[in-house]
Scaffold this active site. Structure first.
Site, PDB file in Angstrom:
ATOM      1  N   CYS A   2      -6.950  -4.532   1.787  1.00  0.00           N
ATOM      2  CA  CYS A   2      -6.873  -5.636   2.738  1.00  0.00           C
ATOM      3  C   CYS A   2      -8.028  -5.550   3.716  1.00  0.00           C
ATOM      4  O   CYS A   2      -8.956  -4.767   3.556  1.00  0.00           O
ATOM      5  CB  CYS A   2      -5.548  -5.585   3.500  1.00  0.00           C
ATOM      6  SG  CYS A   2      -4.084  -5.465   2.442  1.00  0.00           S
ATOM      7  N   ARG A  50      -4.362  -9.981   3.620  1.00  0.00           N
ATOM      8  CA  ARG A  50      -3.707  -9.208   2.572  1.00  0.00           C
ATOM      9  C   ARG A  50      -4.203  -9.534   1.168  1.00  0.00           C
ATOM     10  O   ARG A  50      -4.310 -10.703   0.788  1.00  0.00           O
ATOM     11  CB  ARG A  50      -2.194  -9.426   2.622  1.00  0.00           C
ATOM     12  CG  ARG A  50      -1.457  -8.497   1.643  1.00  0.00           C
ATOM     13  CD  ARG A  50       0.033  -8.728   1.597  1.00  0.00           C
ATOM     14  NE  ARG A  50       0.662  -7.693   0.771  1.00  0.00           N
ATOM     15  CZ  ARG A  50       1.829  -7.824   0.161  1.00  0.00           C
ATOM     16  NH1 ARG A  50       2.522  -8.942   0.288  1.00  0.00           N
ATOM     17  NH2 ARG A  50       2.319  -6.841  -0.572  1.00  0.00           N
ATOM     18  N   ASN A  75      -5.107  -1.100   5.709  1.00  0.00           N
ATOM     19  CA  ASN A  75      -5.983  -1.436   4.584  1.00  0.00           C
ATOM     20  C   ASN A  75      -6.023  -0.235   3.654  1.00  0.00           C
ATOM     21  O   ASN A  75      -6.443   0.849   4.056  1.00  0.00           O
ATOM     22  CB  ASN A  75      -7.386  -1.758   5.107  1.00  0.00           C
ATOM     23  CG  ASN A  75      -8.423  -1.826   3.988  1.00  0.00           C
ATOM     24  OD1 ASN A  75      -8.107  -2.179   2.851  1.00  0.00           O
ATOM     25  ND2 ASN A  75      -9.660  -1.475   4.303  1.00  0.00           N
ATOM     26  N   GLY A  76      -5.601  -0.409   2.406  1.00  0.00           N
ATOM     27  CA  GLY A  76      -5.657   0.690   1.458  1.00  0.00           C
ATOM     28  C   GLY A  76      -4.376   0.857   0.676  1.00  0.00           C
ATOM     29  O   GLY A  76      -3.571  -0.077   0.555  1.00  0.00           O
ATOM     30  N   ILE A 288     -20.999  -3.421 -17.489  1.00  0.00           N
ATOM     31  CA  ILE A 288     -22.193  -4.266 -17.373  1.00  0.00           C
ATOM     32  C   ILE A 288     -23.353  -3.527 -18.030  1.00  0.00           C
ATOM     33  O   ILE A 288     -23.354  -2.301 -18.133  1.00  0.00           O
ATOM     34  CB  ILE A 288     -22.530  -4.647 -15.916  1.00  0.00           C
ATOM     35  CG1 ILE A 288     -22.710  -3.408 -15.052  1.00  0.00           C
ATOM     36  CG2 ILE A 288     -21.466  -5.564 -15.336  1.00  0.00           C
ATOM     37  CD1 ILE A 288     -24.111  -2.947 -14.939  1.00  0.00           C
TER      38      ILE A 288
END
Length: 620
Positions: A2, A50, A75-76, A288
């Site tokens: 977040c 969020r 956040n996490g 990639i």
């Protein structure tokens, strides 16, 4: 995963302006597109965006304890939240949700700031405790999740990204004293940012706001004395394998589709191998590549995908993506950040986000396993310096006749040996500065002369090792990687580019249990002879395709050398030295011309200059 923001006025009579908090938080929509939430009570305000991964229906934030005396934005992810939850239930705590956020609240209620010691995860969170009238801000042990803050106007302002602090009104005044450090390293090391008033909370640290703001350390890598290191090979292999599988397993806890970033290297291949052994469904993998074969690992990645029957996707990065890549990096990093591997990280994040919301990655493997080629050099130097003086004098002369006769691969090997012997005569600190710099340090000093006083990299390195107890260069290099390069370069790169595409990345190699084990392991177990990543090869590596085990280390990089030689870049390169952005333009011109002619490979440094120039333009 977040984005969080917050405002804390030391003056209890001053109320937080909700409209400013809203603007700050809206700057982080890309980090959390699934919802937003706010808490304001007099002099404290918390904001949250969020990205829903766990407990999709009741995990919104801010969250509160029962009497709402504690509020949190987070956040996490806390990967061991289930185990902590069961432990707290046994102590009489009750839970309303299935989210890891509520587990943090209950853990804080029970253990206070020592709750950080219980968590296995990545995080930056802020807890407001109204009974204590205290703000508690924490960042995870290894710096996976970012936290920036400023102290201004008798207030603390903090956020997941710098752009939110500037939206608050923090003056974006550049700290030009850091230019030399940036040009040497390609990034700005903590606690600095490239703005005078904005700082990074360092990994393994927390802040307490109560009348004033104080910083504390709660965790460090703690490399032990050589005599105390583990030399039992069987024990290390067993512990590593068990911890690695568990680290992968708990990082697969998710209520949304997930996958893995897959290069052709040992680390990401090992993560995919472990995931495949745990999951009943095929793992989605994303790779990639480049048209330049020297940098392209798609074939090796496909070998891994076929071996473990993954649902595989790949994408080619083209030079015509340059302007788009530069613009994206300038927007999402908010300060000069010159690690060109951010380009492929951004693209692989973008293609993965179309199919999943979370991925596991192989990041951190080189640090935990001491797997960089530079560790081979430092192990050699550690042995070389104990040789008799006459042997050290004869060796360089002995190589000279062979150099004249050699060609092709043998000439490359002798040239490399010659460089290593030259490095061996230097102090570790001098060698580290040269190896960490993308251009000659003396020339960088001259380039920045017009910017006034500079923080010297020699002083920065000296401060880093001021209290470090070990003299062995192998372990000194470990200290640099854990304290500086991992949190301030690699974790920053991965966080911003994954969040730019609203996708969460999880890093099994940085499970703190693995880190705490491997920092105590002797270099002779980590690297048998001069074999890189011996522990991984002898455990998880036994399940990998032989092509991956035999493959040369390439790193997750882009072919900027060839890009900048292309005629399509000539006009951009000319403007790099014709338009003034504070550096010595005559030196930049020499760099560009040397690169274009093929006399030298300055591709990575030219990218670092492009980023600095572009960032300077954003200020105007």
């Amino acid at each position: 995963m977040c984005g969080i923001t917050g405002i804390y006025h030391f003056d209890v009579g001053r109320t937080v302006d909700g409209s400013i908090l809203l603007k700050m938080t809206n700057q982080l929509v890309h980090r959390g597109p699934d919802g937003s939430g706010y808490y304001i009570h007099r002099n404290i305000g918390l904001g949250h965006r969020r990205l829903a991964i766990i407990d999709l229906h009741s995990g919104d934030q801010p969250q509160f304890n029962d009497d709402k005396s504690i509020a949190i934005v987070f956040n996490g992810e806390i990967y061991n939240y289930i185990e902590i939850k069961e432990e707290l239930k046994g102590k009489g705590y009750h839970f309303r949700t299935n989210s890891d956020t509520e587990v943090i609240i209950r853990a804080y209620e029970h253990w206070g700031v020592k709750c950080q010691d219980k968590f296995n995860g990545m995080w930056a969170f802020a807890i407001w405790d109204s009974k204590q009238q205290q703000l508690f801000i924490s960042r995870d042990r290894l710096g996976e999740k970012p936290l920036y803050y400023a102290i201004v106007d008798n207030s603390v302002v903090f956020a997941s990204e710098i752009k939110s602090l500037i939206e608050y009104g923090i003056e974006p005044e550049p700290n030009y004293e850091l230019t030399e450090l940036y040009l040497m390293l390609g990034y700005i090391p903590a606690p600095y940012s490239y703005y005078k008033s904005i700082f990074k909370l360092r990994q393994g640290h927390y802040l307490i706001g109560k009348e004033t703001l104080k910083e504390f350390k709660y965790w460090d890598t703690q490399i032990p004395l050589v005599s105390e290191m583990i030399s039992d090979r069987a024990y290390v292999y067993k512990q590593f394998e068990e911890l690695f599988y568990d680290a992968v397993k708990i990082r697969m806890r998710s209520d949304v589709p997930y996958g893995a970033f897959l290069s052709g290297g040992l680390d990401s291949a090992s993560v995919v191998a472990a995931m495949a052994s745990i999951s009943k469904m095929p793992i989605r993998t994303f790779t990639i590549g480049f048209e330049d074969r020297q940098f392209d690992e798609r074939k090796l990645a496909l070998d891994v995908a076929n071996k473990f029957n993954t649902d595989h996707s790949e994408f080619i990065v083209q030079p015509d993506n340059f302007e788009e890549s530069l613009e994206r990096i300038l927007h999402h990093y908010d300060e000069p950040f010159g690690d060109s591997s951010a380009i492929p990280t951004g693209y692989v994040s973008s293609i993965a986000s179309k199919k999943v919301k979370m991925v596991l990655t192989g990041d951190g493997g080189d640090e935990v396993l001491s797997g960089y080629n530079s560790y081979q050099i430092e192990k050699f130097v550690g042995r070389y310096r104990h040789l008799p003086t006459f042997v050290k004098q004869v060796l360089p002369k002995f190589a000279l006749p062979f150099k004249r006769l050699a060609s092709g691969d043998w000439q490359y090997r002798i040239n490399r040996l010659e460089r290593i012997l030259e490095y061996s005569q230097m102090s570790f600190e001098s060698r580290l500065i040269i190896k960490s710099s993308w251009y000659m340090p003396v020339q960088i000093e001259r380039m920045t002369h017009g910017l006034g006083h500079q923080i010297k990299i020699s002083d920065f390195v000296s401060d880093l090792y001021r209290t470090f107890p070990l003299s062995d260069p192998f372990y000194k290099l470990m200290h640099f990687h854990y304290q500086v390069q991992l949190p301030d370069d690699f974790m920053v790169k991965v966080d911003r580019m994954s969040m730019a595409s609203s996708i969460e990345t999880r890093v099994p190699f940085l499970d703190h249990r693995l880190v705490e084990l491997m920092v105590r392991v002797s270099k002779n177990i980590k690297m048998e002879g001069y074999e890189r990543k011996s522990v991984l090869r002898k455990t998880i590596g036994r399940k990998l395709p032989s092509s991956v085990l035999k493959g040369a280390k390439k790193g997750f990089s882009v072919p900027v050398r060839e890009w900048f030689k292309d005629s399509g870049f000539h006009n951009r390169l000319r403007l790099l030295y014709e338009e003034d952005f504070g550096l010595d333009q005559s030196i930049i011109k020499k760099i560009v011309n040397s690169h274009k002619s093929g006399e030298a490979d300055f591709g990575y440094f030219i990218w670092i200059l492009f980023v600095l120039k572009g960032w300077n333009k954003t200020l105007t």
